[in-house]
Design a protein around this motif. Structure first.
Motif, short mmCIF file in Angstrom:
data_model
loop_
_atom_site.label_atom_id
_atom_site.label_comp_id
_atom_site.label_asym_id
_atom_site.label_seq_id
_atom_site.Cartn_x
_atom_site.Cartn_y
_atom_site.Cartn_z
N ARG A 12 -58.97 -41.73 -18.02
CA ARG A 12 -57.85 -42.58 -17.63
C ARG A 12 -58.28 -44.02 -17.46
O ARG A 12 -59.45 -44.30 -17.19
N GLY A 13 -57.32 -44.94 -17.60
CA GLY A 13 -57.60 -46.34 -17.37
C GLY A 13 -56.41 -47.18 -17.77
O GLY A 13 -55.36 -46.67 -18.18
N LEU A 14 -56.57 -48.47 -17.62
CA LEU A 14 -55.52 -49.41 -18.01
C LEU A 14 -55.38 -49.38 -19.52
O LEU A 14 -56.33 -49.68 -20.26
N ALA A 15 -54.20 -48.99 -20.00
CA ALA A 15 -53.99 -48.84 -21.44
C ALA A 15 -54.15 -50.16 -22.16
O ALA A 15 -53.64 -51.20 -21.73
N VAL A 100 -54.10 -31.85 -26.94
CA VAL A 100 -54.35 -33.17 -26.36
C VAL A 100 -53.08 -33.63 -25.66
O VAL A 100 -51.99 -33.60 -26.26
N MET A 101 -53.21 -34.05 -24.40
CA MET A 101 -52.09 -34.60 -23.65
C MET A 101 -52.39 -36.05 -23.32
O MET A 101 -53.45 -36.36 -22.77
N ILE A 114 -56.08 -39.56 -21.51
CA ILE A 114 -56.19 -38.55 -22.56
C ILE A 114 -56.88 -37.33 -21.97
O ILE A 114 -57.97 -37.43 -21.41
N LYS A 115 -56.21 -36.19 -22.09
CA LYS A 115 -56.75 -34.93 -21.57
C LYS A 115 -56.85 -33.95 -22.73
O LYS A 115 -55.88 -33.74 -23.47
N PHE A 116 -58.01 -33.34 -22.88
CA PHE A 116 -58.23 -32.35 -23.94
C PHE A 116 -58.13 -30.94 -23.38
O PHE A 116 -58.56 -30.67 -22.25
N LEU A 117 -57.58 -30.05 -24.18
CA LEU A 117 -57.44 -28.64 -23.82
C LEU A 117 -58.11 -27.80 -24.90
O LEU A 117 -58.01 -28.10 -26.09
N ALA A 118 -58.75 -26.72 -24.46
CA ALA A 118 -59.38 -25.81 -25.41
C ALA A 118 -58.37 -24.77 -25.88
O ALA A 118 -57.22 -24.74 -25.44
N ARG A 119 -58.81 -23.91 -26.79
CA ARG A 119 -57.97 -22.82 -27.29
C ARG A 119 -57.39 -22.05 -26.11
O ARG A 119 -58.07 -21.78 -25.12
#
Length: 449
Positions: A12-15, A100-101, A114-119
């Protein structure tokens, strides 16, 4: 971004300052490589789903993430605006190799993440995040021609997620009037639609996202509008979500706030009575109110306490095969139906408990008595010594002894800032404040830099 990129909930951070399009591309390429190397992609072309909340920067970050994944040979299903738990659910439903969210949850609009999700829609563990970070901007063989990933829009994804939510609810909501504060965020259409499909009369506020108004004086961090509206329209209850709708807080018919501890307590009792609470156990964090602990003990429900953070709650739930856990913030995980916290799911099941037993929200929430809780943040100190300094620990022990079973003292190092959090619970707010301020003073003196 200085230091480790991944925090407790993704990057996360300032976009466009901290979280740039270039970084989003590099992160996505690295994630594709790491997940591929651990065998998640098998022998076929890998697939990913990508969702986002409505904030304006999500548009260019989505484009960057999709570009990074496709350039690494990943086929991408674009979900558009969808809650974080919706992205997790659809990662599993579509049998995607990763999700990806793009969201900064309850943060203000200028931030993003940006958050990553596995299978299966599962969050990545710390080791996988470190591996992704270590692969940023490394040289790699780029696919060409038919080897690049293809990109398409998943037009039915949000509807499928909504249907899933509805299907989990054990009792219809006919006769209930609810107010939903959607935080001008990702649940602006999903949550009202799910409640309406189950027969509730729905009044919405802050459900018109324009890319700039997400979380602005609304949602689970600003409950005043919801409290006022619930009383004005004589609703049975109100529910407030955050920007990505992975958490939920509630308001009863009188406009009184029902926090995450109370929601978790009532869901635990409801599930136990229905025979659906695995091992008669609920998972909570050390910051849960002492009143929650006392209520669960009175109901003969076991509590497993974890460090603060939903990833630690999830870890304990998976280790013990427990079905319910959550945080005071309203981040509730119902493992029978979701792999992460889901605000809409939580709200629906609270409403179902009301409808099935014809009980008010206030009545359900009365399962626990919330003790006054005071939290004081002490910045600019050597937080690493908080657990070992003999003078400070002696003062904590004295305060705890004076409170006895009627209160609690907790000192906790911040995970992201040079500060110590002093939390005190006591029978009265005055007593809690007095003890907390005294201990905060001791922290300032003994841990001064």
């Amino acid at each position: 971004m200085a230091g480790r990129l991944f925090g407790t909930d993704g990057v996360r951070g300032l976009a466009n300052r901290d979280l740039t399009a270039e970084l989003a591309v590099d992160l996505s390429v690295a994630a594709a490589h790491i997940l591929g190397e651990i065998g998640a992609f098998a022998d076929q072309r890998p697939t990913a789903v990508v969702g986002r909340d409505p904030r304006a920067s999500g548009e260019f970050l989505e484009a960057a993430v999709v570009a990074g994944l496709a350039s690494a040979g990943v086929d991408v299903h674009r979900l558009g605006v969808v809650p974080t738990p919706g992205t997790a659910y659809l990662t599993s439903l579509l049998k995607a190799d990763m999700g990806v969210m793009i969201s900064a949850s309850h943060n203000a609009m200028p931030d993003n993440g940006i958050k990553f999700l596995a299978r299966g829609g599962l969050k990545l563990d710390d080791d996988l995040e470190r591996q992704i970070e270590s692969r940023l901007a490394e040289p790699w063989d780029r696919p060409t021609g038919g080897g690049v990933g293809r990109v398409g829009d998943s037009h039915s994804g949000v509807a499928a997620y909504t249907s899933h939510l509805v299907d989990t609810v054990p009792h219809r909501l006919d006769g209930l009037t609810v107010v939903l504060d959607c935080a001008n965020g990702a649940a602006f259409d999903v949550a009202p639609e799910a409640f309406r499909q189950l027969g509730a009369r729905v009044v919405t506020i802050h459900a018109e996202p324009d890319g700039l108004n997400i979380n602005r004086d609304c949602g689970s961090t600003h409950l005043a509008d919801l409290q006022r509206t619930v009383v004005d329209v004589r609703a049975d209850a109100g529910f407030a979500f955050d920007g990505d709708a992975d958490r939920c807080l509630a308001v009863d018919a009188a406009g009184e706030v029902v926090d995450g501890d109370q929601i978790l307590a009532m869901l635990a009792v409801t599930a136990r009575d229905a025979g659906r609470l695995a091992a008669d156990t609920v998972v909570a964090t050390v910051m849960s109110n002492l009143g929650f602990m006392q209520a669960m003990a009175a109901e003969n429900i076991n509590v497993v306490a974890t460090a603060v953070g939903d990833r630690y709650v999830l870890e304990a739930m998976r280790t013990g095969a427990f079905s319910l856990g959550g945080e005071q913030s309203g981040h509730v995980i119902m493992a029978d139906h979701a792999t992460t916290g889901d605000g809409t799911l939580t709200a629906l099941h609270v409403a179902s408990a009301m409808a099935s037993g014809q009980r008010t929200l206030a009545d359900l929430a009365s399962v626990m008595t919330r003790l006054p809780q005071v939290l004081v943040n002490v910045p600019g100190v050597d937080k690493a010594r908080a657990d070992t300094d003999p003078v400070l620990q002696a003062e904590v022990a004295v305060a705890a002894a004076k409170l006895g079973d009627s209160g609690r003292v907790l000192l906790r190092q911040s995970g992201t800032e040079p500060l110590v959090r002093v939390m005190v619970e006591a029978p009265s707010r005055e007593q809690a404040s007095t003890v907390a301020e005294h201990l905060a003073g001791v922290v300032r003196t003994t841990l001064a830099l």
